[in-house]
Motif scaffolding. Structure first.
Motif, PDB file in Angstrom:
ATOM      1  N   ARG A 168     -42.435  32.301  -5.644  1.00  0.00           N
ATOM      2  CA  ARG A 168     -43.633  32.221  -4.799  1.00  0.00           C
ATOM      3  C   ARG A 168     -43.390  31.436  -3.508  1.00  0.00           C
ATOM      4  NH1 ARG A 168     -44.260  28.981  -9.160  1.00  0.00           N
ATOM      5  NH2 ARG A 168     -44.899  26.790  -8.923  1.00  0.00           N
ATOM      6  N   TYR A 169     -42.299  30.652  -3.452  1.00  0.00           N
ATOM      7  CA  TYR A 169     -42.006  29.861  -2.255  1.00  0.00           C
ATOM      8  C   TYR A 169     -41.042  30.570  -1.309  1.00  0.00           C
ATOM      9  CZ  TYR A 169     -43.739  26.207  -5.402  1.00  0.00           C
ATOM     10  OH  TYR A 169     -44.488  25.459  -6.278  1.00  0.00           O
ATOM     11  N   VAL A 170     -40.464  31.663  -1.746  1.00  0.00           N
ATOM     12  CA  VAL A 170     -39.483  32.381  -0.931  1.00  0.00           C
ATOM     13  C   VAL A 170     -40.171  33.550  -0.245  1.00  0.00           C
ATOM     14  CG1 VAL A 170     -37.305  33.663  -0.943  1.00  0.00           C
ATOM     15  CG2 VAL A 170     -37.621  31.715  -2.483  1.00  0.00           C
ATOM     16  N   GLN A 172     -40.279  36.276   3.314  1.00  0.00           N
ATOM     17  CA  GLN A 172     -39.461  36.856   4.372  1.00  0.00           C
ATOM     18  C   GLN A 172     -39.640  36.080   5.675  1.00  0.00           C
ATOM     19  OE1 GLN A 172     -39.142  40.965   4.056  1.00  0.00           O
ATOM     20  NE2 GLN A 172     -38.391  41.354   6.130  1.00  0.00           N
ATOM     21  N   LYS A 173     -38.513  35.773   6.317  1.00  0.00           N
ATOM     22  CA  LYS A 173     -38.437  34.971   7.547  1.00  0.00           C
ATOM     23  C   LYS A 173     -38.740  33.497   7.309  1.00  0.00           C
ATOM     24  CE  LYS A 173     -37.507  38.727   9.722  1.00  0.00           C
ATOM     25  NZ  LYS A 173     -36.081  39.036  10.026  1.00  0.00           N
ATOM     26  N   GLY A 174     -38.866  33.106   6.052  1.00  0.00           N
ATOM     27  CA  GLY A 174     -39.066  31.697   5.735  1.00  0.00           C
ATOM     28  C   GLY A 174     -37.737  30.981   5.593  1.00  0.00           C
ATOM     29  N   SER A 175     -37.793  29.653   5.477  1.00  0.00           N
ATOM     30  CA  SER A 175     -36.581  28.840   5.356  1.00  0.00           C
ATOM     31  C   SER A 175     -36.232  28.587   3.899  1.00  0.00           C
ATOM     32  CB  SER A 175     -36.772  27.495   6.071  1.00  0.00           C
ATOM     33  OG  SER A 175     -36.955  27.675   7.460  1.00  0.00           O
ATOM     34  N   VAL A 176     -34.922  28.527   3.643  1.00  0.00           N
ATOM     35  CA  VAL A 176     -34.431  28.183   2.322  1.00  0.00           C
ATOM     36  C   VAL A 176     -33.076  27.493   2.503  1.00  0.00           C
ATOM     37  CG1 VAL A 176     -33.244  30.391   1.980  1.00  0.00           C
ATOM     38  CG2 VAL A 176     -33.975  29.061  -0.008  1.00  0.00           C
ATOM     39  N   ALA A 177     -32.785  26.529   1.643  1.00  0.00           N
ATOM     40  CA  ALA A 177     -31.489  25.850   1.696  1.00  0.00           C
ATOM     41  C   ALA A 177     -30.649  26.344   0.523  1.00  0.00           C
ATOM     42  CB  ALA A 177     -31.658  24.336   1.630  1.00  0.00           C
ATOM     43  N   LEU A 178     -29.482  26.897   0.827  1.00  0.00           N
ATOM     44  CA  LEU A 178     -28.576  27.411  -0.194  1.00  0.00           C
ATOM     45  C   LEU A 178     -27.272  26.642  -0.117  1.00  0.00           C
ATOM     46  CD1 LEU A 178     -29.213  31.235   0.336  1.00  0.00           C
ATOM     47  CD2 LEU A 178     -30.246  29.723  -1.373  1.00  0.00           C
ATOM     48  N   ASP A 179     -26.956  25.923  -1.188  1.00  0.00           N
ATOM     49  CA  ASP A 179     -25.804  25.015  -1.191  1.00  0.00           C
ATOM     50  C   ASP A 179     -25.862  24.055  -0.007  1.00  0.00           C
ATOM     51  OD1 ASP A 179     -24.633  25.661  -3.550  1.00  0.00           O
ATOM     52  OD2 ASP A 179     -22.945  26.773  -2.715  1.00  0.00           O
ATOM     53  N   GLY A 180     -27.094  23.664   0.357  1.00  0.00           N
ATOM     54  CA  GLY A 180     -27.286  22.711   1.442  1.00  0.00           C
ATOM     55  C   GLY A 180     -27.285  23.310   2.829  1.00  0.00           C
ATOM     56  N   ILE A 181     -27.228  24.650   2.938  1.00  0.00           N
ATOM     57  CA  ILE A 181     -27.182  25.322   4.238  1.00  0.00           C
ATOM     58  C   ILE A 181     -28.573  25.838   4.584  1.00  0.00           C
ATOM     59  CG2 ILE A 181     -26.073  27.125   5.603  1.00  0.00           C
ATOM     60  CD1 ILE A 181     -23.929  27.248   3.332  1.00  0.00           C
ATOM     61  N   SER A 182     -29.101  25.446   5.725  1.00  0.00           N
ATOM     62  CA  SER A 182     -30.399  25.929   6.174  1.00  0.00           C
ATOM     63  C   SER A 182     -30.273  27.383   6.609  1.00  0.00           C
ATOM     64  CB  SER A 182     -30.910  25.081   7.349  1.00  0.00           C
ATOM     65  OG  SER A 182     -32.125  25.609   7.850  1.00  0.00           O
ATOM     66  N   LEU A 183     -30.993  28.277   5.920  1.00  0.00           N
ATOM     67  CA  LEU A 183     -30.910  29.703   6.204  1.00  0.00           C
ATOM     68  C   LEU A 183     -32.298  30.321   6.246  1.00  0.00           C
ATOM     69  CD1 LEU A 183     -27.924  30.456   3.797  1.00  0.00           C
ATOM     70  CD2 LEU A 183     -27.846  30.506   6.305  1.00  0.00           C
ATOM     71  N   ALA A 186     -33.890  36.915   5.149  1.00  0.00           N
ATOM     72  CA  ALA A 186     -33.923  38.157   5.931  1.00  0.00           C
ATOM     73  C   ALA A 186     -34.623  39.275   5.176  1.00  0.00           C
ATOM     74  CB  ALA A 186     -32.500  38.587   6.296  1.00  0.00           C
ATOM     75  N   GLU A 187     -34.407  39.326   3.868  1.00  0.00           N
ATOM     76  CA  GLU A 187     -35.031  40.342   3.024  1.00  0.00           C
ATOM     77  C   GLU A 187     -35.501  39.694   1.741  1.00  0.00           C
ATOM     78  OE1 GLU A 187     -32.421  43.575   2.329  1.00  0.00           O
ATOM     79  OE2 GLU A 187     -32.107  44.030   4.452  1.00  0.00           O
ATOM     80  N   ARG A 188     -36.649  40.168   1.261  1.00  0.00           N
ATOM     81  CA  ARG A 188     -37.200  39.588   0.043  1.00  0.00           C
ATOM     82  C   ARG A 188     -37.740  40.716  -0.822  1.00  0.00           C
ATOM     83  NH1 ARG A 188     -41.037  38.366  -4.083  1.00  0.00           N
ATOM     84  NH2 ARG A 188     -41.439  36.118  -4.183  1.00  0.00           N
ATOM     85  N   GLY A 189     -37.137  40.902  -1.997  1.00  0.00           N
ATOM     86  CA  GLY A 189     -37.607  41.898  -2.933  1.00  0.00           C
ATOM     87  C   GLY A 189     -38.274  41.240  -4.116  1.00  0.00           C
ATOM     88  N   PHE A 193     -33.288  38.344  -3.040  1.00  0.00           N
ATOM     89  CA  PHE A 193     -33.533  38.042  -1.634  1.00  0.00           C
ATOM     90  C   PHE A 193     -32.192  37.954  -0.926  1.00  0.00           C
ATOM     91  CE2 PHE A 193     -32.849  33.831  -3.400  1.00  0.00           C
ATOM     92  CZ  PHE A 193     -32.259  33.086  -2.390  1.00  0.00           C
ATOM     93  N   GLY A 194     -32.217  38.197   0.378  1.00  0.00           N
ATOM     94  CA  GLY A 194     -30.980  38.217   1.131  1.00  0.00           C
ATOM     95  C   GLY A 194     -31.057  37.379   2.386  1.00  0.00           C
ATOM     96  N   VAL A 195     -29.903  36.901   2.844  1.00  0.00           N
ATOM     97  CA  VAL A 195     -29.813  36.139   4.084  1.00  0.00           C
ATOM     98  C   VAL A 195     -28.652  36.681   4.905  1.00  0.00           C
ATOM     99  CG1 VAL A 195     -30.771  34.034   3.070  1.00  0.00           C
ATOM    100  CG2 VAL A 195     -28.301  34.394   3.063  1.00  0.00           C
ATOM    101  N   ALA A 196     -28.779  36.575   6.219  1.00  0.00           N
ATOM    102  CA  ALA A 196     -27.705  36.986   7.127  1.00  0.00           C
ATOM    103  C   ALA A 196     -26.888  35.749   7.480  1.00  0.00           C
ATOM    104  CB  ALA A 196     -28.285  37.628   8.376  1.00  0.00           C
TER     105      ALA A 196
END
Length: 240
Positions: A168-170, A172-183, A186-189, A193-196
């Motif tokens: 519910r927090y993810v 599309q075009k929102g922010s997420v940190a993956l392994d500490g990387i701000s991303l 890009a796509e949310r199913g 979900f996917g990031v570029a």
């Protein structure tokens, strides 16, 4: 607090189980920067010793050493997990030691890392620092799995499993940190979900060494949690 802008990567030099948790000794990669250090230090064997008098004045060489300002009690995000420096050394190369409490071992994959594994590193944001990413606390919400990696031109598209606990927090075009990387999402199913990933991020973080099936720490945008909490409280009040 962190920004999700990884400063450099590092290598786990030693990983040992300890009473109530685990200890990691990490050596940051050399990068642009420099600074000073103080408080406790480690000898070459990793034991805590008194810092030599000139250690407090140690500076990076001509190329600079990011993390040459290591000090006791410092907060560092290790692949997105906020940890506290318990011991460190500056020479011959900077290294620092952190303790993983049992909860951290249970809720992250750092309990599985071994000597030779690489991690992303970011020091806490200074009050006068430039804010380039998004609000990252270093409080991992869950661990997910890479389900797809595809190169598209000079970029990459990474796809991840979407755990129900944070779905519910993810957005599309929102922010997420993956392994500490701000991303940016890009796509949310429904279940993915996917990031570029741009070339710089791919090159300067551990993503370049990741494969399908590998675990990744997820921290969702804390602003979404606060909004949810405030709105739920309002709804409850109106319902009464």
């Amino acid at each position: 607090m962190f920004t999700g802008i990884v400063e450099t990567t590092g290598t786990v030099v030693e990983a040992t189980d300890d009473e109530g948790g685990r200890r990691l000794r990490i050596e940051p990669d050399r990068a642009a920067g420099g600074g000073t250090g103080d408080a406790d230090a480690m000898d070459d064997a990793g034991a805590v010793v008194d810092a030599p008098s000139d250690a407090n004045e140690a500076e990076g060489d001509a190329d600079g050493v990011e993390f040459a300002d290591l000090h006791h009690g410092q907060s560092i995000a290790v692949s997105g997990v906020c940890l506290t420096v318990e011991a460190y050394r500056l020479e011959p190369t900077p290294q620092f030691e952190v303790f993983l409490a049992s909860e951290t071992v249970e809720k992250t994959y750092l309990g599985e890392v071994a000597a030779g594994d690489r991690v992303n590193l970011e020091r806490a944001l200074p009050a006068e620092g430039r804010f380039d990413g998004h609000l990252v606390q270093g409080h991992v919400d869950t661990v997910t799995e890479i389900t797809g990696i595809e190169r598209v031109g000079d970029d990459w598209v990474f796809e991840f499993d979407l755990p129900e606990s944070v779905a519910r927090y993810v957005v599309q075009k929102g922010s997420v940190a993956l392994d500490g990387i701000s991303l940016t999402v890009a796509e949310r199913g429904a279940e993915r979900f996917g990031v570029a990933i741009i070339p710089t991020t791919h090159e300067l973080t551990t993503l370049s060494a990741k494969s399908v099936g590998d675990p990744v720490h997820v921290e969702v945008d804390v602003v979404a949690k606060y909004v949810e909490r405030m709105v739920s409280g309002y709804v409850d009040a109106v319902g009464e």
